[in-house]
Design an enzyme around this catalytic site. Structure first.
Site, PDB file in Angstrom:
ATOM      1  N   GLY A 203      63.852  22.296  21.947  1.00  0.00           N
ATOM      2  CA  GLY A 203      64.513  21.850  23.171  1.00  0.00           C
ATOM      3  C   GLY A 203      65.351  22.965  23.768  1.00  0.00           C
ATOM      4  N   ASP A 207      74.051  22.599  25.781  1.00  0.00           N
ATOM      5  CA  ASP A 207      74.867  21.450  26.211  1.00  0.00           C
ATOM      6  C   ASP A 207      76.075  21.202  25.328  1.00  0.00           C
ATOM      7  OD1 ASP A 207      73.606  20.587  23.944  1.00  0.00           O
ATOM      8  OD2 ASP A 207      73.182  18.571  24.708  1.00  0.00           O
ATOM      9  N   LYS A 208      76.322  22.072  24.343  1.00  0.00           N
ATOM     10  CA  LYS A 208      77.452  21.899  23.420  1.00  0.00           C
ATOM     11  C   LYS A 208      77.435  20.510  22.789  1.00  0.00           C
ATOM     12  CE  LYS A 208      78.996  25.966  24.548  1.00  0.00           C
ATOM     13  NZ  LYS A 208      77.957  26.318  25.516  1.00  0.00           N
ATOM     14  N   LEU A 243      73.196  25.550  16.316  1.00  0.00           N
ATOM     15  CA  LEU A 243      72.207  26.616  16.408  1.00  0.00           C
ATOM     16  C   LEU A 243      71.733  26.758  17.846  1.00  0.00           C
ATOM     17  CD1 LEU A 243      69.994  26.021  13.247  1.00  0.00           C
ATOM     18  CD2 LEU A 243      71.931  27.564  13.520  1.00  0.00           C
TER      19      LEU A 243
END
Length: 304
Positions: A203, A207-208, A243
């Site tokens: 993906g 977006d944290k 990650l």
């Protein structure tokens, strides 16, 4: 009279000699023009400020390093890597890895910029890999493409084994849906080894961790298999760690080279993040640390 005249003559000769010496000294030290004096003054001022300028440069360099360190820790930029030395002959892998770039509308401009860097890192890692894969970027467009075009000035058009497309991965691999495996930290399935016949999807989103289970839910709705990396099987991370897209890609790439998950994880995940190897015989943590580790494990996500 003769003596007086002789004295006068000697006196005149002395005066003449002193005048000649003074004249010669003046000729040896020519007078500088106004322009030359200004240049000389500027040079002297420049020389006098040399140490001050050097100190200012050192301070600017220190501030740049601190700012870059802050951005790396915040995930705003990707840390540059030293050039790897291949340990053997390059043999391309038949594995295909897909960057799912369908999340353009879920990121702000800053996150788009970060993702653009991460995509570049994926290509860089693949270019120097011992077993390079075919790298696809599906649903590639919008602000991410605009940013890449602006930054790379078309260089990406010459990248080998890089295949950007506006199609979705379902369209690109329409007849091979059963080979698709979406990587998600929320999956109940754990990869033990990579299958050369599979197509692995990452993906591509920064977006944290705002969107919980985003990729897992998407894959489930599409009827696609999911799996997570075997991080819990090999290491403990006592600090919260997300990650990045390129880190996930690099781990996969290094596994193809080493056939060793532990070695791949340790080479990619920064050691400062509090990594503990489960294979270490001296591995032991207190109850407080164990509790913190378990909490970190539940938070461990790639940026999807």
């Amino acid at each position: 009279m003769e003596n007086k005249d002789a004295l006068d003559i000697g006196k005149d000769d002395t005066n003449t000699s002193e005048a000649d010496v003074s004249k010669n000294e003046t000729q040896e030290q020519p007078v500088l023009s106004k322009s030359a004096l200004k240049r000389l003054k500027r040079q002297q001022e420049w020389d006098a400020g040399r140490e001050k300028r050097a100190e200012m440069r050192r301070e600017k360099k220190r501030l740049r390093k601190e700012e870059r360190k802050r951005k790396i820790e915040a995930g705003e930029v990707v840390k540059s890597q030293k050039k790897r030395i291949r340990l053997g002959k390059v043999v391309p892998s038949s594995i295909r890895i897909v960057l799912d770039c369908a999340f353009d509308d879920l990121m702000n401009d800053k996150e788009i910029n970060s993702l653009c860097q991460q995509v570049t890192r994926c290509h860089s890692a693949n270019r120097t890999a011992l077993h390079p894969v075919e790298l696809f970027a599906t649903n590639f467009g919008g602000r991410l493409k605009t940013r890449q075009d602006f930054v790379l000035k078309g260089q990406q058009n010459n990248w080998k084994r890089y295949n950007p497309t506006t199609k979705s991965y379902l369209e690109e691999f329409e007849s091979q849906k059963e080979k698709l495996v979406y990587l998600s930290a929320d999956s109940d399935n754990t990869i033990t080894e990579l299958d050369e016949d599979k197509i692995y999807i990452i993906g591509a989103i920064v977006d944290k961790n705002r969107y919980k289970n985003l990729c897992q839910n998407k894959a489930s709705e599409q009827g696609i298999k999911t799996a997570k990396l075997p991080i819990d099987e090999y290491i403990k991370i006592t600090d919260r760690k997300i990650l990045t897209v390129n880190q996930v890609f690099e781990i996969l790439s290094l596994w193809l080279e080493y056939r060793d998950w532990e070695k791949a994880f340790m080479e990619v995940i920064p050691k400062r993040k509090g990594i503990l190897l489960k294979s270490d015989e001296s591995f032991d943590v207190s109850e407080d640390t164990r509790s913190q580790s378990n909490q970190s494990d539940s938070e461990l996500e790639k940026e999807n």
